[in-house]
Scaffold this active site. Sequence first.
Site, PDB file in Angstrom:
ATOM      1  CE1 TYR A  18      -3.739  -2.412   0.492  1.00  0.00           C
ATOM      2  CE2 TYR A  18      -2.356  -3.351   2.206  1.00  0.00           C
ATOM      3  CZ  TYR A  18      -3.450  -3.436   1.375  1.00  0.00           C
ATOM      4  OH  TYR A  18      -4.251  -4.538   1.415  1.00  0.00           O
ATOM      5  CE1 TYR A 146      -7.731  -6.333   3.174  1.00  0.00           C
ATOM      6  CE2 TYR A 146      -7.010  -8.189   4.511  1.00  0.00           C
ATOM      7  CZ  TYR A 146      -6.831  -7.348   3.431  1.00  0.00           C
ATOM      8  OH  TYR A 146      -5.759  -7.541   2.590  1.00  0.00           O
ATOM      9  CG  ASP A 247     -11.159 -14.515   6.469  1.00  0.00           C
ATOM     10  OD1 ASP A 247     -10.196 -15.129   6.962  1.00  0.00           O
ATOM     11  OD2 ASP A 247     -11.034 -13.575   5.664  1.00  0.00           O
ATOM     12  CE  LYS A 276      -2.957 -11.171   8.489  1.00  0.00           C
ATOM     13  NZ  LYS A 276      -4.230 -10.924   7.771  1.00  0.00           N
TER      14      LYS A 276
HETATM   15  C1  LIG Z   1      -4.705 -10.940   6.312  1.00  0.00           C
HETATM   16  C2  LIG Z   1      -6.067 -11.416   6.038  1.00  0.00           C
HETATM   17  C3  LIG Z   1      -6.428 -11.948   4.784  1.00  0.00           C
HETATM   18  C4  LIG Z   1      -5.468 -11.986   3.611  1.00  0.00           C
HETATM   19  O1  LIG Z   1      -4.369 -12.792   3.847  1.00  0.00           O
HETATM   20  P1  LIG Z   1      -3.032 -12.602   2.940  1.00  0.00           P
HETATM   21  O2  LIG Z   1      -2.135 -13.705   3.407  1.00  0.00           O
HETATM   22  O3  LIG Z   1      -2.499 -11.245   3.232  1.00  0.00           O
HETATM   23  O4  LIG Z   1      -3.452 -12.771   1.524  1.00  0.00           O
HETATM   24  C5  LIG Z   1      -7.717 -12.405   4.618  1.00  0.00           C
HETATM   25  N1  LIG Z   1      -8.615 -12.368   5.622  1.00  0.00           N
HETATM   26  C6  LIG Z   1      -8.308 -11.875   6.832  1.00  0.00           C
HETATM   27  C7  LIG Z   1      -9.341 -11.870   7.914  1.00  0.00           C
HETATM   28  C8  LIG Z   1      -7.027 -11.365   7.084  1.00  0.00           C
HETATM   29  O5  LIG Z   1      -6.737 -10.839   8.282  1.00  0.00           O
END
Ligand SMILES: *Cc1c(COP(=O)(O)O)cnc(C)c1O
Length: 425
Positions: A18, A146, A247, A276
């Site tokens: 970014y 997100y 997610d 993550k």
């Molecule tokens: C960081 C994140 C993503 C994206 O993961 P990347 O490894 O950066 O592609 C998707 N969903 C959530 C909730 C996240 O915190």
Amino acid sequence: MEEDQLLELDARHAWHPYSATLDPDPVYLVRRAQGCVLELTDGRRLIDGMASWWCVIHGYKHPRLNAAAKAQLDDMAHVMFGGLTHAPAMGLVERLVRLTPEPLTRVFLCDSGSVAVEIALKMAMQYWQARGEPDKTRFLALRRGYHGDTYHAMSVCDPVTGMHRLFSGSLPQQLFAPAPAPAFGAPCADADIAEFAQLFKTHGQELAAVILEPIVQGAGGMRFYSAEYLARVRALCDQHQVLLIADEIATGFGRTGRLFACEHAGISPDIMTLGKALTGGYLTSAATLTTASLAETISAGDPGVFMHGPTFMGNPLASAIANASIDLLLEGDWQANIQRIESRLRAGLAPCRDLPGVAEVRVLGAIGVVEMREPVAMRSIQRCFVDQGVWVRPFGRLVYLMPPFVISDEQLERLCAAMQAVLAA
Ligand SMILES: *Cc1c(COP(=O)(O)O)cnc(C)c1O
């Protein structure tokens, strides 16, 4: 290469997340990292409050994770997952099935969080196609959510703070419910979920799935919401035959005080994404889990297979490190440890409430957030934190701590003191 040569190369050729290439924000040159400390090339040592975007849960250069990586390198770093399988990936699949909510028994390994989200969305679409309901192709997401930066993932991110405006011509149009109003710990009244429920009534026929971050909305606003709200979403999905995608890329592996945030509400999703902290922050790896029934329906439909297969899926090196990271987490009393971090963050950040410009201070598990009334000036605040000997990287109006779980009480105190000092100035 000397320090200024490296910085010169960076300014000339690298592109950071970014960021602009014209007049870019300054970057700090890191030489090595160990435990919860980042060491800069000029010798400065910074206490890490970010866990490198929330993934380095065991700290840097952990002997157990290093040993797992080295041992795996002596066998193989990588082989394709098409037609081949191996112990590291099977170790990971077994652990993920054992630890996640009961009905999730099928694991699709992949390479990053955004890709895990793409896979989840594709699974939902292929499922409804296989069920003979090809009109169920849209997704319902929450504002302030997100889910990643790839195309379909972008389409379910917050439509205002996300990237919708830039790509509006080509992004699929999804549906959005308001960000959950009731805070974590609060009940959820009918009115709190009314708009969400209304969207089901008007659009249920075309909905493939709801996608949300359970309990903690991360990069879209660092908001903690009611477990009852999540439970009511699950009930609505069941009632209207819509899938639920949780997610857990940011919340998975203990960050909120439960191993997975869905556990706060006692619910299980139809599809779950992980990423993550999966490898303790060593390598990029992610996973999308689903139920046997969903997987079987997809497999029985046209074209008879799930249409996804990234080059690096099931990577042995990443899988071996993930296995060591999960074992390391579960062997200790991790819940007591997260409680320790939570109470230290509560005490340490409470004084920030009285500072001018602070809108709210909130803490859940190993997440401490100070929300400001106005966006912070990134460049100057970043330098202030570095001058205080800590690594804290705010975004927008949010100044937050998400440290590695191995952070000591003393390091936490220093992080919180730096937050106070910097925000007061
Ligand atoms: C960081 C994140 C993503 C994206 O993961 P990347 O490894 O950066 O592609 C998707 N969903 C959530 C909730 C996240 O915190």
